[in-house]
Design an enzyme around this catalytic site. Structure first.
Site, PDB file in Angstrom:
ATOM      1  N   ASN A  22       0.860  -1.191   0.000  1.00 61.80           N
ATOM      2  CA  ASN A  22       0.000   0.000   0.000  1.00 61.80           C
ATOM      3  C   ASN A  22       0.892   1.235   0.000  1.00 61.80           C
ATOM      4  O   ASN A  22       1.503   1.548   1.019  1.00 61.80           O
ATOM      5  CB  ASN A  22      -0.895  -0.052   1.257  1.00 61.80           C
ATOM      6  CG  ASN A  22      -1.684   1.232   1.465  1.00 61.80           C
ATOM      7  OD1 ASN A  22      -1.820   2.051   0.548  1.00 61.80           O
ATOM      8  ND2 ASN A  22      -2.205   1.416   2.678  1.00 61.80           N
ATOM      9  N   TRP A  23       0.941   1.910  -1.139  1.00 54.50           N
ATOM     10  CA  TRP A  23       1.848   3.070  -1.250  1.00 54.50           C
ATOM     11  C   TRP A  23       1.267   4.328  -0.619  1.00 54.50           C
ATOM     12  O   TRP A  23       1.926   5.358  -0.574  1.00 54.50           O
ATOM     13  CB  TRP A  23       2.177   3.320  -2.720  1.00 54.50           C
ATOM     14  CG  TRP A  23       3.125   2.310  -3.307  1.00 54.50           C
ATOM     15  CD1 TRP A  23       3.747   1.278  -2.652  1.00 54.50           C
ATOM     16  CD2 TRP A  23       3.582   2.232  -4.678  1.00 54.50           C
ATOM     17  NE1 TRP A  23       4.550   0.581  -3.518  1.00 54.50           N
ATOM     18  CE2 TRP A  23       4.466   1.141  -4.767  1.00 54.50           C
ATOM     19  CE3 TRP A  23       3.308   2.980  -5.818  1.00 54.50           C
ATOM     20  CZ2 TRP A  23       5.093   0.792  -5.974  1.00 54.50           C
ATOM     21  CZ3 TRP A  23       3.927   2.630  -7.008  1.00 54.50           C
ATOM     22  CH2 TRP A  23       4.812   1.544  -7.093  1.00 54.50           C
ATOM     23  N   LYS A  24       0.019   4.308  -0.242  1.00 54.38           N
ATOM     24  CA  LYS A  24      -0.632   5.499   0.326  1.00 54.38           C
ATOM     25  C   LYS A  24      -0.449   6.670  -0.649  1.00 54.38           C
ATOM     26  O   LYS A  24      -0.460   6.446  -1.855  1.00 54.38           O
ATOM     27  CB  LYS A  24      -0.089   5.775   1.729  1.00 54.38           C
ATOM     28  CG  LYS A  24      -0.095   4.491   2.581  1.00 54.38           C
ATOM     29  CD  LYS A  24       0.135   4.710   4.029  1.00 54.38           C
ATOM     30  CE  LYS A  24       0.113   3.364   4.740  1.00 54.38           C
ATOM     31  NZ  LYS A  24       0.120   3.466   6.182  1.00 54.38           N
TER      32      LYS A  24
ATOM     33  N   HIS B 161      -9.469   1.125   5.326  1.00 54.87           N
ATOM     34  CA  HIS B 161      -8.145   1.286   5.926  1.00 54.87           C
ATOM     35  C   HIS B 161      -8.259   2.252   7.108  1.00 54.87           C
ATOM     36  O   HIS B 161      -9.059   3.191   7.080  1.00 54.87           O
ATOM     37  CB  HIS B 161      -7.164   1.833   4.879  1.00 54.87           C
ATOM     38  CG  HIS B 161      -5.752   1.846   5.366  1.00 54.87           C
ATOM     39  ND1 HIS B 161      -5.273   2.858   6.169  1.00 54.87           N
ATOM     40  CD2 HIS B 161      -4.741   0.965   5.200  1.00 54.87           C
ATOM     41  CE1 HIS B 161      -4.005   2.597   6.471  1.00 54.87           C
ATOM     42  NE2 HIS B 161      -3.661   1.452   5.895  1.00 54.87           N
TER      43      HIS B 161
ATOM     44  N   GLU C  56      -6.582   4.688   8.003  1.00 51.77           N
ATOM     45  CA  GLU C  56      -6.430   6.110   7.676  1.00 51.77           C
ATOM     46  C   GLU C  56      -7.712   6.670   7.072  1.00 51.77           C
ATOM     47  O   GLU C  56      -7.994   7.864   7.199  1.00 51.77           O
ATOM     48  CB  GLU C  56      -5.217   6.303   6.749  1.00 51.77           C
ATOM     49  CG  GLU C  56      -3.919   6.150   7.537  1.00 51.77           C
ATOM     50  CD  GLU C  56      -2.749   5.597   6.744  1.00 51.77           C
ATOM     51  OE1 GLU C  56      -2.764   5.653   5.503  1.00 51.77           O
ATOM     52  OE2 GLU C  56      -1.798   5.089   7.384  1.00 51.77           O
TER      53      GLU C  56
ATOM     54  N   GLU D 104      -5.204  -4.963  10.891  1.00 47.44           N
ATOM     55  CA  GLU D 104      -4.151  -3.962  11.063  1.00 47.44           C
ATOM     56  C   GLU D 104      -4.420  -3.174  12.344  1.00 47.44           C
ATOM     57  O   GLU D 104      -5.229  -2.229  12.330  1.00 47.44           O
ATOM     58  CB  GLU D 104      -4.143  -2.976   9.890  1.00 47.44           C
ATOM     59  CG  GLU D 104      -3.861  -3.586   8.560  1.00 47.44           C
ATOM     60  CD  GLU D 104      -3.338  -2.533   7.589  1.00 47.44           C
ATOM     61  OE1 GLU D 104      -2.167  -2.598   7.231  1.00 47.44           O
ATOM     62  OE2 GLU D 104      -4.106  -1.624   7.240  1.00 47.44           O
TER      63      GLU D 104
ATOM     64  N   GLY E  22       2.538   2.446  10.727  1.00 42.43           N
ATOM     65  CA  GLY E  22       3.463   3.563  10.557  1.00 42.43           C
ATOM     66  C   GLY E  22       4.212   3.947  11.815  1.00 42.43           C
ATOM     67  O   GLY E  22       4.848   4.996  11.865  1.00 42.43           O
TER      68      GLY E  22
ATOM     69  N   SER F 156       3.511  -1.910  10.348  1.00 44.34           N
ATOM     70  CA  SER F 156       4.979  -1.913  10.536  1.00 44.34           C
ATOM     71  C   SER F 156       5.629  -3.239  10.135  1.00 44.34           C
ATOM     72  O   SER F 156       6.580  -3.684  10.775  1.00 44.34           O
ATOM     73  CB  SER F 156       5.348  -1.529  11.975  1.00 44.34           C
ATOM     74  OG  SER F 156       4.979  -0.179  12.225  1.00 44.34           O
TER      75      SER F 156
ATOM     76  N   GLY G 297       2.948  -1.176   4.274  1.00 49.16           N
ATOM     77  CA  GLY G 297       2.870   0.235   3.898  1.00 49.16           C
ATOM     78  C   GLY G 297       4.255   0.770   3.561  1.00 49.16           C
ATOM     79  O   GLY G 297       4.786   0.539   2.471  1.00 49.16           O
ATOM     80  N   GLY G 298       4.867   1.456   4.515  1.00 48.99           N
ATOM     81  CA  GLY G 298       6.143   2.150   4.283  1.00 48.99           C
ATOM     82  C   GLY G 298       7.210   1.279   3.625  1.00 48.99           C
ATOM     83  O   GLY G 298       7.935   1.741   2.731  1.00 48.99           O
TER      84      GLY G 298
HETATM   85  P1  PGA Z   1       2.941   0.474   7.620  1.00 47.17           P
HETATM   86  O1  PGA Z   1       1.458   0.659   7.004  1.00 47.17           O
HETATM   87  O2  PGA Z   1       3.495  -0.818   7.065  1.00 47.17           O
HETATM   88  O3  PGA Z   1       3.706   1.681   7.126  1.00 47.17           O
HETATM   89  O4  PGA Z   1       2.783   0.434   9.093  1.00 47.17           O
HETATM   90  C1  PGA Z   1       0.600  -0.445   6.832  1.00 47.17           C
HETATM   91  C2  PGA Z   1      -0.716   0.034   6.269  1.00 47.17           C
HETATM   92  O5  PGA Z   1      -1.143   1.136   6.611  1.00 47.17           O
HETATM   93  O6  PGA Z   1      -1.374  -0.644   5.450  1.00 47.17           O
END
Ligand code: PGA
Length: 254
Positions: free
Chosen positions: A12-14, A99, A101, A171, A177, A216, A237-238
Site C-alpha cells: 500500500n503506497w498510500k 483502511h 487512515e 491492522e 506507521g 509496521s 505500507g512504508g
Molecule cells: P505500515 O502501514 O506498514 O507503514 O505500518 C501499513 C498500512 O497502513 O497498510
C-alpha cells in the site's frame, strides 16, 4: 482475479509515488522479483499512478494491481472520487476498504465500509477489508469486540458467496506507521478471532478467506509474521515504497 495462492503480499503506497516514481519503482523491482507461483503480490499505487503501473507490469501476470479507496456509487456528482467500475476498467483487481487512515483520518463509518465492500465485489474485484483496534481500545480490553463490530458491519449483508472475492487485513491502528509491530502471539490471537467471526458469518466457506496482517511489517519481521499460524499474508505500507525492501518482504520465508 483467479484463485490466489497464499501467502499474499500487498504493498500500500498510500499518497506516495506519482507516475514517474512508479515507473522507477517497477524498473528496479520487476527484473529482481522472480514470479513465485506459490505467492500472490498486489501493489496499490495512488489511483493517478495506476496507468503507469499497469504499463510497467504489462508483461508480468504475477503482479496484480489495486486501488486504495473507491466511492460506493458507480458514477455521479461526487467531485474528487473514483468508482469501483472505473478502477476495474483502469486495471485494478482489488481495492482496500476501510483502511484505518480512511476510518480515522477521513471519518469513514462502518456503514461506509459496508457500502464500499459491496460495491467493490459487485464490480468484480477483490475487497480487502481492513479492520483493527486503536491503542485505547486495546488497553480497555476491547480489541476483539471492535474488530468483530467492524467485520459484522461490513459483512452482515453479504451473500455467503461473497467469500470468493473477500480478503481481510487485520491492522492494529497502533502498529501502522509506528515501527511497533504486533507480536506474532498478539497477531495470532487476533487472527483466530477474525477467523471465528468469519465462520459465524459464512460457515465453513469462510475458511477460504485469506486473513492478512498489517502494521509496521519490515524485511526483518516479515518471515516471523508469515510463519504465525492464521496469518495468510501481509499488508505492507512504508516498507513497500522501496524496491529493495519490498523485494525482501516478497521473498521472506520462501
Ligand atoms: P505500515 O502501514 O506498514 O507503514 O505500518 C501499513 C498500512 O497502513 O497498510
Amino acid at each position: 482475479m483467479p484463485a490466489s495462492p497464499t501467502p499474499i503480499i500487498l504493498g500500500n503506497w498510500k499518497m506516495n509515488h506519482g507516475p514517474a516514481e512508479t515507473e522507477r519503482f517497477f524498473a528496479a523491482f520487476l527484473p529482481a522479483h522472480r514470479p513465485q507461483r506459490e505467492r500472490t503480490v498486489v501493489l496499490f499505487p495512488p489511483a493517478l499512478s495506476l496507468a503507469a503501473a499497469r504499463a510497467a507490469a504489462a508483461a508480468r501476470d504475477d503482479i496484480r494491481l489495486g486501488v486504495q479507496n473507491v466511492h460506493w456509487e458507480a458514477s455521479g456528482a461526487f467531485t474528487g472520487e473514483i468508482s469501483a467500475p472505473m478502477a476495474r476498467e483502469a486495471g485494478a483487481a482489488a481495492v482496500l476498504v476501510g483502511h484505518s487512515e480512511r476510518r480515522h483520518g477521513f471519518g469513514e463509518s462502518d456503514a461506509d465500509t459496508a457500502r464500499k465492500t459491496a460495491a467493490v465485489r459487485a464490480a468484480g474485484m477483490v475487497a480487502v477489508l481492513c479492520v483493527g483496534e486503536t491503542i485505547e481500545e486495546r488497553r480497555a480490553g476491547d480489541a476483539a469486540a471492535v474488530v468483530a463490530r467492524q467485520l459484522d458491519a461490513a459483512l452482515g449483508d453479504l451473500h455467503p458467496e461473497a467469500v470468493e472475492r473477500l480478503w481481510i487485513a487485520y491492522e492494529p491502528v497502533w502498529a501502522i506507521g509506528t515501527g511497533v509491530t504486533a507480536s506474532p502471539d498478539d497477531a495470532g490471537e487476533m487472527h483466530t478471532e477474525v477467523r471465528a467471526r468469519l465462520r459465524a458469518a459464512f460457515g465453513p466457506r469462510a475458511d477460504g478467506v485469506p486473513v492478512l496482517y498489517g502494521g509496521s511489517v519490515k524485511p526483518d519481521n516479515a518471515a516471523a509474521l508469515l510463519a504465525t499460524p492464521g496469518v495468510d499474508g501481509l499488508l505492507v505500507g512504508g516498507a513497500s515504497l522501496e524496491p529493495e525492501s519490498f523485494l525482501r518482504i516478497c521473498r521472506a520465508g520462501a
